[in-house]
Design an enzyme around this catalytic site. Structure first.
Site, PDB file in Angstrom:
ATOM      1  N   GLY A 168       0.794  -1.214   0.000  1.00 21.21           N
ATOM      2  CA  GLY A 168       0.000   0.000   0.000  1.00 21.21           C
ATOM      3  C   GLY A 168       0.825   1.261   0.000  1.00 21.21           C
ATOM      4  N   ILE A 169       1.919   1.285   0.750  1.00 25.01           N
ATOM      5  CA  ILE A 169       2.765   2.477   0.807  1.00 25.01           C
ATOM      6  C   ILE A 169       3.389   2.746  -0.553  1.00 25.01           C
ATOM      7  CG2 ILE A 169       4.857   3.464   1.822  1.00 25.01           C
ATOM      8  CD1 ILE A 169       4.170   1.842   4.382  1.00 25.01           C
ATOM      9  N   ARG A 249      11.333  -0.723   7.454  1.00 23.04           N
ATOM     10  CA  ARG A 249      11.884  -1.287   8.679  1.00 23.04           C
ATOM     11  C   ARG A 249      13.391  -1.113   8.669  1.00 23.04           C
ATOM     12  NH1 ARG A 249       7.507  -0.989  10.444  1.00 23.04           N
ATOM     13  NH2 ARG A 249       6.215  -2.602  11.453  1.00 23.04           N
ATOM     14  N   ASP A 273      13.361   6.840   8.371  1.00 23.71           N
ATOM     15  CA  ASP A 273      12.392   6.987   9.460  1.00 23.71           C
ATOM     16  C   ASP A 273      12.473   5.794  10.398  1.00 23.71           C
ATOM     17  OD1 ASP A 273      10.168   8.422  10.707  1.00 23.71           O
ATOM     18  OD2 ASP A 273       8.937   6.722  10.086  1.00 23.71           O
ATOM     19  N   GLU A 278      16.656   0.266  16.984  1.00 25.94           N
ATOM     20  CA  GLU A 278      15.637   1.294  17.145  1.00 25.94           C
ATOM     21  C   GLU A 278      15.003   1.166  18.524  1.00 25.94           C
ATOM     22  OE1 GLU A 278      11.355   2.164  15.156  1.00 25.94           O
ATOM     23  OE2 GLU A 278      13.032   2.101  13.721  1.00 25.94           O
ATOM     24  N   HIS A 297      10.853   7.318  13.582  1.00 21.70           N
ATOM     25  CA  HIS A 297       9.711   6.447  13.271  1.00 21.70           C
ATOM     26  C   HIS A 297       8.403   7.233  13.448  1.00 21.70           C
ATOM     27  CE1 HIS A 297       8.753   1.896  12.976  1.00 21.70           C
ATOM     28  NE2 HIS A 297       7.835   2.600  12.359  1.00 21.70           N
ATOM     29  N   ALA A 299       6.659   8.693  10.674  1.00 22.13           N
ATOM     30  CA  ALA A 299       5.950   8.894   9.406  1.00 22.13           C
ATOM     31  C   ALA A 299       4.453   8.815   9.593  1.00 22.13           C
ATOM     32  CB  ALA A 299       6.404   7.863   8.376  1.00 22.13           C
TER      33      ALA A 299
END
Length: 336
Positions: A168-169, A249, A273, A278, A297, A299
């Protein structure tokens, strides 16, 4: 997660994005547990889909899992209530639930759905922002303390863009790219054409398109097979004026290899991002890498995602109770 007082009124997905689950493997409708129930927005989303929200019991048939951690708790719940047949997860990526999913690989029930595709708009928007910021050398500009006379910066119009991933992105990012007239290559598992792309190639041919790319955007799922998809070999293939954007990721990129590439000028810049590890620790070498934009992170913030997740929950509750047209079905064998 929080909910804006006036959430945007739009559907993040359409009926054609849904997968119809055959009757033989469709969950049995029944009460749905929303865990945790701290935010009534998601209880309302289940009820808007016609569902009955109830506490966990032997009658529970569906679970909407909203915790951004506590995967072990979900494992324990599924062991205690084996009659649960549908689980809705809160993220687009499900790598954080890999251990929970593994025992169910290749099975029909429970049916797992995620938020994949639901957050496409804000994340794709962020990817475009990072792309434009890198091309316009914003990392240099925001750190400057004197007026530069060096003519730097590039336009996105007409550039060669490689998008790794076809979810989808990626689809939404292709829509955002349309006005720029870029030449777009999509790298995915299959060579099936993706609308908005000039061409689509399989992942094993990634190395053939990196040498000509001006912009590389990573929007793929993190699996055992895609970890460190980008390392020293891939950066060496890229042009020294190319930029990399990762909004998927952190584990898709070898962090040390990225830092090396930036420090040596192997690539012109990067916008991330997501990182590995992380959160990125204070003092990590990546913080001092040149020509790098790091966003934490962010977005898709809770204000952005809450109404989109609520839409997904409502749609999948309707599917659970009626026609089996679930959106965002997780392939437990592939891990996404």
């Amino acid at each position: 997660m929080t909910m804006p007082s006036n959430p945007p009124q739009h559907r993040s997905v359409t009926a054609r994005d849904a997968d119809v689950v055959p009757d033989a493997s469709r969950p049995t409708p029944g009460p749905i547990a929303v865990l945790p129930r701290a935010n009534p927005v998601f209880v309302d989303a289940v009820e808007a889909g016609g569902g009955e929200v109830a506490e966990l019991s032997a009658e529970t048939r569906g679970v909407v899992w909203l915790s951004l951690s506590g995967a072990q708790d979900l494992t324990d719940i599924l062991a205690r209530y084996p009659q649960i047949e549908w689980v809705q997860l809160p993220w687009a990526g499900v790598d954080g639930f890999a251990e929970v999913l593994r025992p169910f690989a290749g099975t029909d029930l429970p049916l797992w759905t995620s938020a994949k595709g639901a957050y496409a708009q804000p994340v794709a928007e962020h990817a475009l922002a990072l792309t434009l910021g890198l091309l316009r050398v914003f990392p240099t500009r925001v750190r400057a303390t004197s007026w530069s006379t060096i003519p730097e910066g590039r336009s996105l119009y007409g550039l060669s863009v490689v998008v790794v991933g076809a979810g989808g992105i990626a689809i939404e990012f292709l829509r955002l790219l349309e006005p720029f007239g870029a030449t777009v290559t999509v790298v995915r598992r299959s060579s099936d054409h993706l609308e908005g792309a000039d061409r689509t190639i399989t992942a094993d041919r990634l190395h053939t398109v990196l040498p000509r790319a001006d912009v590389v955007v990573i929007a793929a799922a993190l699996t055992e097979g895609t970890r460190h998809l980008f390392g020293a070999e891939q950066f060496d293939l890229m042009k020294d004026d190319a930029v990399l954007v990762n909004i998927a990721r952190g584990g898709l990129v070898d962090t040390d290899a990225l830092a090396d590439a930036l420090e040596r000028g192997t690539i012109a810049g990067a916008g991330v991002d997501v990182t590995d590890p992380e959160p990125l620790p204070d003092g990590h070498r990546l913080w001092n890498a040149p020509n790098l934009i790091i966003t934490p992170h962010s977005a898709d913030t809770p204000d952005m995602t809450a109404p989109l997740l609520a839409e997904r929950i409502t749609a999948n509750t309707e599917a659970f109770l009626d026609d089996g047209r679930f959106i965002g079905i997780v392939d437990t064998t592939a891990g996404y």
